[in-house]
Enzyme design. Structure first.
Site, PDB file in Angstrom:
ATOM      1  N   GLU A  38     -77.773 -34.694  -5.313  1.00  0.00           N
ATOM      2  CA  GLU A  38     -77.933 -33.975  -6.587  1.00  0.00           C
ATOM      3  C   GLU A  38     -78.262 -32.495  -6.413  1.00  0.00           C
ATOM      4  O   GLU A  38     -79.237 -31.998  -6.960  1.00  0.00           O
ATOM      5  CB  GLU A  38     -79.011 -34.653  -7.450  1.00  0.00           C
ATOM      6  N   GLU A  84     -73.993 -45.363  -6.469  1.00  0.00           N
ATOM      7  CA  GLU A  84     -75.136 -45.796  -7.296  1.00  0.00           C
ATOM      8  C   GLU A  84     -74.634 -46.332  -8.622  1.00  0.00           C
ATOM      9  O   GLU A  84     -75.029 -45.861  -9.691  1.00  0.00           O
ATOM     10  CB  GLU A  84     -76.115 -44.634  -7.537  1.00  0.00           C
TER      11      GLU A  84
HETATM   12  C1  XIL Z   1     -84.451 -43.645  -8.760  1.00  0.00           C
HETATM   13  C2  XIL Z   1     -85.054 -44.999  -8.432  1.00  0.00           C
HETATM   14  O1  XIL Z   1     -84.173 -46.025  -8.797  1.00  0.00           O
HETATM   15  C3  XIL Z   1     -86.381 -45.161  -9.122  1.00  0.00           C
HETATM   16  O2  XIL Z   1     -87.015 -46.364  -8.694  1.00  0.00           O
HETATM   17  C4  XIL Z   1     -87.279 -43.969  -8.814  1.00  0.00           C
HETATM   18  O3  XIL Z   1     -88.468 -44.073  -9.550  1.00  0.00           O
HETATM   19  C5  XIL Z   1     -86.577 -42.667  -9.147  1.00  0.00           C
HETATM   20  O4  XIL Z   1     -85.346 -42.611  -8.461  1.00  0.00           O
HETATM   21  N1  XIL Z   1     -80.246 -40.712  -8.663  1.00  0.00           N
HETATM   22  C6  XIL Z   1     -80.637 -40.959  -7.376  1.00  0.00           C
HETATM   23  C7  XIL Z   1     -81.633 -42.024  -7.087  1.00  0.00           C
HETATM   24  O5  XIL Z   1     -80.089 -40.370  -6.439  1.00  0.00           O
HETATM   25  O6  XIL Z   1     -82.421 -41.745  -5.962  1.00  0.00           O
HETATM   26  C8  XIL Z   1     -82.518 -42.306  -8.280  1.00  0.00           C
HETATM   27  O7  XIL Z   1     -83.305 -43.447  -7.975  1.00  0.00           O
HETATM   28  C9  XIL Z   1     -81.674 -42.522  -9.517  1.00  0.00           C
HETATM   29  C10 XIL Z   1     -80.826 -41.308  -9.835  1.00  0.00           C
END
Ligand code: XIL
Length: 301
Positions: free
Chosen positions: A97, A212
């Site tokens: 990101e 994801e």
């Molecule tokens: C999220 C997790 O799922 C949560 O448990 C945590 O509290 C915050 O992060 N993009 C990403 C992930 O790259 O690392 C994030 O994961 C969700 C959005």
């Protein structure tokens, strides 16, 4: 469920700075080690998430104040973490990101501590360091919101292509683009835009992977059957667009069962109903989304 359904395991939080670096001078690998051992015991591949992100940072990171200090800490972190799992974690989300949600507002890069102290070069430093520690690792630029039809998304795709081009021009290894694919249930998939993006990435000679996947179902109907069918269709539309242009290296969901998902906290429903973003329900029963994913599983043809 992880053993039954998954070929690839991703520690979702245990490799983030927040988990590994409570203190500046020590590393806590306990959580990550456990998951890595689980995957290896089950002959599953691993993806490492993530070496650089503007979030999930321990408080001391935000006290860094100079370019030299940030560079030193970033390099040391990547050296230690990648070295520890060399030969075990084959793929890394090197940076996560780094592209601004809307690059038209203030430029392509997100405003993070890394960008503030190091500028765009934070990306180069991260990839270069990871490659030097584990020359065999697959190094991925991971980012979100590539799938919709609006102007901001078009700019995000351009920004991703520009980062990859810049790294390649400098001779810094980058092997893949990770597309997070947290799909908004209420929005349409831009199939043509995705297909063009896949072709542009192919021209730059990088692979793609879906990293994801889940459905943000906060605005979908309350009825669970209706909601699950809508989510499955959305995932099918997305994967069809990607795969028809170019089969991804992997398709990874962000969690497996609705029992454990970040969507409840981050995108709560107005009616208070529990989120259903994933392929298994809260009791581990497969939902229609699982059948969609099954069509693309390795060996499924
Ligand atoms: C999220 C997790 O799922 C949560 O448990 C945590 O509290 C915050 O992060 N993009 C990403 C992930 O790259 O690392 C994030 O994961 C969700 C959005």
């Amino acid at each position: 469920a992880l053993k039954t359904y998954c070929d690839v395991i991703v520690p979702m939080n245990d490799l983030k700075w927040e988990a590994l670096r409570h203190e500046r001078d020590s590393f806590d690998f306990s959580g990550a080690d456990e998951l890595v051992a689980f995957a290896i015991a089950n002959k599953q591949a691993l993806r490492g998430h993530t070496l650089l992100w503007g979030e999930a940072l321990p408080p001391w990171v935000k006290t860094m104040s100079s370019r030299a200090e940030a560079e030193r800490e970033l390099i040391r972190h990547i050296e230690v973490v990648v070295d520890r799992y060399r030969g075990r974690i084959a793929t890394w989300d090197v940076v996560n990101e780094v592209i601004r949600f809307d690059p038209r507002e203030g430029g392509p890069y997100r405003d993070t501590i890394w960008q503030r102290l190091l500028g765009p070069e934070h990306i180069d430093i991260a990839f270069r360091t990871a490659a030097s520690v584990d020359p065999k690792a697959r190094l991925v630029l991971n980012d979100c919101n590539f799938e919709e039809a609006d102007a901001g998304t078009a700019e995000r795709r351009k920004a991703a292509l520009a980062i990859i081009r810049r790294l390649k021009d400098k001779g810094i290894p980058v092997h893949g683009l990770g597309m997070q694919a947290h799909l908004y249930g209420e929005n349409a998939i831009d199939s043509h835009g995705i297909q063009q993006f896949m072709r542009d990435l192919a021209a730059l000679e990088v692979e793609v992977e879906v990293t994801e996947l889940d459905v943000i179902d906060w605005k979908l109907p309350a009825d669970s059957g209706t909601r699950d069918r809508a989510s499955a269709s959305l995932v099918a539309a997305y994967l069809d667009a990607v795969v028809s242009a170019r089969p991804p290296k992997a398709i990874v969901t962000w969690g497996l069962s609705d029992r454990y998902t970040w969507i409840n906290e981050t995108f709560p429903r107005k009616d208070g109903a529990r989120a259903r973003p994933l392929p298994l329900d809260a009791d581990y029963k497969p939902k229609p989304m699982m059948a969609v994913l099954g069509r693309y599983r390795r060996g499924a043809g």
